[in-house]
Motif scaffolding. Structure first.
Motif, PDB file in Angstrom:
ATOM      1  N   VAL A 164       5.854   6.547 -16.505  1.00 48.98           N
ATOM      2  CA  VAL A 164       5.132   7.129 -15.415  1.00 48.98           C
ATOM      3  C   VAL A 164       5.572   6.464 -14.156  1.00 48.98           C
ATOM      4  N   ALA A 165       6.153   7.251 -13.047  1.00 41.83           N
ATOM      5  CA  ALA A 165       6.766   6.448 -11.950  1.00 41.83           C
ATOM      6  C   ALA A 165       6.814   7.585 -10.888  1.00 41.83           C
ATOM      7  N   ILE A 166       6.509   7.077  -9.737  1.00 41.61           N
ATOM      8  CA  ILE A 166       6.741   7.868  -8.510  1.00 41.61           C
ATOM      9  C   ILE A 166       8.369   7.462  -8.133  1.00 41.61           C
ATOM     10  N   ARG A 167       9.091   8.515  -7.861  1.00 37.54           N
ATOM     11  CA  ARG A 167      10.383   8.149  -7.294  1.00 37.54           C
ATOM     12  C   ARG A 167      10.589   9.239  -6.064  1.00 37.54           C
ATOM     13  N   THR A 168      10.726   8.548  -5.124  1.00 37.88           N
ATOM     14  CA  THR A 168      11.137   9.205  -3.780  1.00 37.88           C
ATOM     15  C   THR A 168      12.142   8.739  -2.811  1.00 37.88           C
ATOM     16  N   ASP A 189       0.909  -1.313   0.089  1.00 36.52           N
ATOM     17  CA  ASP A 189      -0.041  -0.045   0.169  1.00 36.52           C
ATOM     18  C   ASP A 189       0.892   1.311  -0.028  1.00 36.52           C
ATOM     19  N   ILE A 190       0.186   2.155  -0.127  1.00 37.31           N
ATOM     20  CA  ILE A 190       0.854   3.614  -0.524  1.00 37.31           C
ATOM     21  C   ILE A 190      -0.003   4.746   0.188  1.00 37.31           C
ATOM     22  N   SER A 191       0.596   5.723   0.706  1.00 37.03           N
ATOM     23  CA  SER A 191      -0.064   6.869   1.347  1.00 37.03           C
ATOM     24  C   SER A 191       0.617   7.989   1.074  1.00 37.03           C
ATOM     25  N   PHE A 192       0.138   9.257   1.435  1.00 38.59           N
ATOM     26  CA  PHE A 192       1.205  10.499   1.281  1.00 38.59           C
ATOM     27  C   PHE A 192       2.376  10.520   2.588  1.00 38.59           C
ATOM     28  N   ASN A 193       2.187   9.812   3.327  1.00 34.59           N
ATOM     29  CA  ASN A 193       3.252   9.443   4.322  1.00 34.59           C
ATOM     30  C   ASN A 193       4.064   8.484   4.009  1.00 34.59           C
ATOM     31  N   GLY A 194       3.856   7.402   3.227  1.00 30.59           N
ATOM     32  CA  GLY A 194       4.606   6.384   3.193  1.00 30.59           C
ATOM     33  C   GLY A 194       4.251   5.116   2.473  1.00 30.59           C
ATOM     34  N   ILE A 195       5.274   4.149   2.240  1.00 33.73           N
ATOM     35  CA  ILE A 195       4.742   2.720   1.591  1.00 33.73           C
ATOM     36  C   ILE A 195       5.101   1.769   2.408  1.00 33.73           C
ATOM     37  N   TYR A 239       7.935  -4.370   4.948  1.00 36.57           N
ATOM     38  CA  TYR A 239       8.944  -3.350   5.442  1.00 36.57           C
ATOM     39  C   TYR A 239       8.092  -2.060   5.231  1.00 36.57           C
ATOM     40  N   GLY A 240       8.077  -1.111   6.222  1.00 39.06           N
ATOM     41  CA  GLY A 240       7.424   0.136   6.060  1.00 39.06           C
ATOM     42  C   GLY A 240       8.505   1.199   6.161  1.00 39.06           C
ATOM     43  N   PHE A 241       8.080   2.062   5.014  1.00 37.18           N
ATOM     44  CA  PHE A 241       9.176   3.268   4.767  1.00 37.18           C
ATOM     45  C   PHE A 241       8.180   4.388   4.745  1.00 37.18           C
ATOM     46  N   LEU A 242       8.984   5.637   5.487  1.00 34.82           N
ATOM     47  CA  LEU A 242       8.615   6.990   5.281  1.00 34.82           C
ATOM     48  C   LEU A 242       8.906   7.393   4.178  1.00 34.82           C
ATOM     49  N   ILE A 243       8.015   8.200   3.565  1.00 38.95           N
ATOM     50  CA  ILE A 243       8.491   8.970   2.131  1.00 38.95           C
ATOM     51  C   ILE A 243       8.879  10.371   2.789  1.00 38.95           C
ATOM     52  N   GLU A 244      10.040  10.715   2.357  1.00 35.91           N
ATOM     53  CA  GLU A 244      10.820  11.852   2.833  1.00 35.91           C
ATOM     54  C   GLU A 244      10.831  13.238   2.112  1.00 35.91           C
ATOM     55  N   ASN A 245      10.879  13.063   0.585  1.00 40.02           N
ATOM     56  CA  ASN A 245      10.878  14.305  -0.200  1.00 40.02           C
ATOM     57  C   ASN A 245      10.154  13.902  -1.353  1.00 40.02           C
TER      58      ASN A 245
END
Length: 126
Positions: A68-72, A35-41, A84-90
């Motif tokens: 078309v890709a989200i790169r972060t 899953d994905i959110s504005f906060n992380g993946i 594995y849970g990751f926080l989206i940084e920028n």
């Protein structure tokens, strides 16, 4: 009184299947996006990732092939077995626009999207 996670959560998790990879230095990991959110993946990997809590990586979530890709940049915040849970940084503007559209299509309610964007832009981490 303890508040359940879903009541404390400010960002809605969107279940989404997309080709996803994590890059840490010379290591490239092909993972499954849970899953994905504005906060992380949240991703799943059949093989253990050589990452420790706090490690940074570059996530690439391909929405339509390579074009078309989200790169972060992301930071590993938790790990449970194969997940594995990751926080989206920028998020750059292009990736933010793609994620916004993805969330918008899945929420189906403009009011919920606006609330999520308000939380996203109000957090100090972004």
């Amino acid at each position: 009184m303890t508040t359940p996670d879903n009541e404390r959560r400010r960002f809605t998790r969107i279940d989404f299947d997309a080709s996803t990879e994590l890059q840490k230095g010379d290591h490239l990991y092909m993972v499954t996006l849970v899953d994905i959110s504005f906060n992380g993946i949240l991703v799943k990997s059949d093989t253990p990732l050589k990452l420790a809590l706090g490690d940074e990586a570059l996530a690439t979530i391909r929405l339509q092939g390579d074009d078309v890709a989200i790169r972060t940049p992301v930071t590993l915040t938790h790990q449970n077995e194969q997940e594995y849970g990751f926080l989206i940084e920028n998020l750059d503007l292009d990736s933010l626009t793609l994620l916004r559209r993805l969330v918008e299509l899945n929420l189906g309610d403009p009011t919920l999207l606006e609330r999520e964007l308000d939380h996203f832009f109000a957090t100090d981490a972004h």
